[in-house]
Design a protein around this motif. Structure first.
Motif, short mmCIF file in Angstrom:
data_model
loop_
_atom_site.label_atom_id
_atom_site.label_comp_id
_atom_site.label_asym_id
_atom_site.label_seq_id
_atom_site.Cartn_x
_atom_site.Cartn_y
_atom_site.Cartn_z
N MET A 144 0.83 -1.19 0.00
CA MET A 144 0.00 0.00 0.00
C MET A 144 0.88 1.25 0.00
O MET A 144 0.46 2.28 -0.50
CB MET A 144 -0.92 -0.04 1.22
N THR A 145 2.06 1.12 0.52
CA THR A 145 2.97 2.26 0.52
C THR A 145 3.26 2.71 -0.91
O THR A 145 3.28 3.91 -1.20
CB THR A 145 4.29 1.89 1.24
N ALA A 146 3.47 1.76 -1.81
CA ALA A 146 3.73 2.09 -3.22
C ALA A 146 2.50 2.76 -3.85
O ALA A 146 2.63 3.71 -4.62
CB ALA A 146 4.12 0.84 -3.99
N VAL A 147 1.32 2.26 -3.53
CA VAL A 147 0.09 2.85 -4.06
C VAL A 147 -0.05 4.28 -3.54
O VAL A 147 -0.42 5.18 -4.30
CB VAL A 147 -1.15 1.99 -3.68
N ALA A 148 0.25 4.48 -2.27
CA ALA A 148 0.17 5.82 -1.69
C ALA A 148 1.12 6.79 -2.39
O ALA A 148 0.83 7.98 -2.49
CB ALA A 148 0.47 5.77 -0.20
N ARG A 149 2.24 6.26 -2.92
CA ARG A 149 3.19 7.10 -3.65
C ARG A 149 2.75 7.33 -5.09
O ARG A 149 3.41 8.03 -5.84
CB ARG A 149 4.57 6.44 -3.66
N GLY A 150 1.67 6.69 -5.51
CA GLY A 150 1.15 6.90 -6.86
C GLY A 150 1.32 5.73 -7.80
O GLY A 150 0.93 5.81 -8.96
N GLU A 151 1.88 4.64 -7.34
CA GLU A 151 2.07 3.46 -8.18
C GLU A 151 0.80 2.60 -8.14
O GLU A 151 0.73 1.58 -7.45
CB GLU A 151 3.29 2.66 -7.72
N LEU A 152 -0.21 3.02 -8.87
CA LEU A 152 -1.53 2.38 -8.80
C LEU A 152 -1.54 0.95 -9.33
O LEU A 152 -2.43 0.18 -9.01
CB LEU A 152 -2.56 3.23 -9.54
N SER A 153 -0.54 0.59 -10.12
CA SER A 153 -0.49 -0.79 -10.63
C SER A 153 -0.32 -1.81 -9.51
O SER A 153 -0.70 -2.97 -9.66
CB SER A 153 0.64 -0.93 -11.64
N CYS A 154 0.21 -1.39 -8.39
CA CYS A 154 0.38 -2.29 -7.24
C CYS A 154 -0.96 -2.65 -6.59
O CYS A 154 -1.04 -3.59 -5.80
CB CYS A 154 1.29 -1.65 -6.20
N MET A 155 -1.99 -1.90 -6.92
CA MET A 155 -3.31 -2.15 -6.32
C MET A 155 -3.87 -3.50 -6.72
O MET A 155 -4.62 -4.11 -5.95
CB MET A 155 -4.27 -1.02 -6.72
N SER A 156 -3.50 -4.02 -7.89
CA SER A 156 -4.03 -5.31 -8.32
C SER A 156 -3.58 -6.43 -7.40
O SER A 156 -4.35 -7.35 -7.12
CB SER A 156 -3.64 -5.60 -9.76
N GLU A 157 -2.36 -6.36 -6.90
CA GLU A 157 -1.88 -7.38 -5.96
C GLU A 157 -2.64 -7.31 -4.64
O GLU A 157 -3.01 -8.33 -4.07
CB GLU A 157 -0.38 -7.20 -5.71
N ILE A 158 -2.89 -6.10 -4.18
CA ILE A 158 -3.67 -5.92 -2.94
C ILE A 158 -5.07 -6.49 -3.14
O ILE A 158 -5.60 -7.18 -2.28
CB ILE A 158 -3.71 -4.44 -2.53
N TYR A 159 -5.66 -6.19 -4.30
CA TYR A 159 -7.00 -6.71 -4.59
C TYR A 159 -7.01 -8.24 -4.55
O TYR A 159 -7.87 -8.84 -3.92
CB TYR A 159 -7.49 -6.21 -5.95
N GLU A 160 -6.05 -8.85 -5.22
CA GLU A 160 -5.99 -10.33 -5.26
C GLU A 160 -5.86 -10.92 -3.87
O GLU A 160 -6.44 -11.97 -3.58
CB GLU A 160 -4.83 -10.80 -6.14
N ASN A 161 -5.11 -10.27 -3.00
CA ASN A 161 -4.88 -10.80 -1.66
C ASN A 161 -5.99 -10.50 -0.66
O ASN A 161 -6.11 -11.20 0.34
CB ASN A 161 -3.56 -10.27 -1.10
N ARG A 162 -6.79 -9.47 -0.91
CA ARG A 162 -7.74 -9.02 0.12
C ARG A 162 -9.21 -9.06 -0.25
O ARG A 162 -10.05 -8.94 0.62
CB ARG A 162 -7.40 -7.58 0.55
N HIS A 163 -9.54 -9.21 -1.53
CA HIS A 163 -10.96 -9.07 -1.89
C HIS A 163 -11.83 -10.18 -1.31
O HIS A 163 -12.98 -9.95 -0.96
CB HIS A 163 -11.14 -8.95 -3.41
N ARG A 164 -11.30 -11.38 -1.16
CA ARG A 164 -12.12 -12.47 -0.60
C ARG A 164 -12.45 -12.24 0.87
O ARG A 164 -13.58 -12.46 1.30
CB ARG A 164 -11.41 -13.81 -0.77
#
Length: 183
Positions: A1-21
């Motif tokens: 999430m630190t990378a996403v907070a810096r503006g690297e929105l592509s990292c959000m897909s990994e967070i989604y895969e790990n947390r959406h369930r």
């Protein structure tokens, strides 16, 4: 999430895969509605992107579980906002809440066990919303009392007492339902 907070929105897909369930299970256990739960999960991820600047990497957020506390605080706010917008909606019927399949093998493979689980979920639905939320966060989502304290803005000892009282009430409701089933 630190990378996403810096503006690297592509990292959000990994967070989604790990947390959406886990978010889906959280919402489904609270609402009993699959479509609504899916919508709320997507709303949480949109809010995580929109409010990524509020995720901090220093201080409290450096502790283990800080991301989960931040994520579930957003989830809780999304659910509260939805409830406010739809407060005149008729609550779901008892038959609409179904068991949620877990990604791990479950020991509840016999019919008797499934019936017991159905009674437990029914008892959980009869709890007041704030107690049900505490039990879902602690027992189903595995959050610590400290993490829940950060979500709700109170001390972990307060959460511990509330969880104890919620479990006691759940046990009483479950016992009454078992007696009702036996008669």
């Amino acid at each position: 999430m630190t990378a996403v907070a810096r503006g690297e929105l592509s990292c959000m897909s990994e967070i989604y895969e790990n947390r959406h369930r886990s978010l889906f299970r959280f919402f489904f256990r609270l609402t009993g509605k699959q479509a609504l739960s899916e919508d709320l999960v997507h709303e949480v991820f949109l809010r995580m992107i929109r409010y990524r600047h509020t995720y901090q990497t220093e201080g409290v957020n450096n502790t283990p579980g800080a991301f989960e506390a931040w994520m579930y605080r957003i989830a809780r706010n999304a659910l509260v906002d939805h409830a406010r917008k739809n407060r005149h909606e008729v609550p779901s019927g008892e038959d609409q809440l179904e068991l949620i399949p877990s990604p791990r093998p479950t020991p509840f493979d016999s019919t008797a066990k499934r019936q017991d689980m159905a009674l437990l979920y029914r008892a959980l639905r009869e709890l007041p919303e704030e107690k049900r939320e505490l039990l879902v966060l602690t027992r189903f989502e595995g959050l610590s009392h400290e993490q829940i304290g950060r979500i709700l803005g109170c001390e972990s000892n307060t959460i511990k007492g509330r969880v104890f009282r919620a479990m006691k009430e759940l046990g009483s409701i479950y016992s009454d339902l078992c007696k009702e089933k036996a008669s």
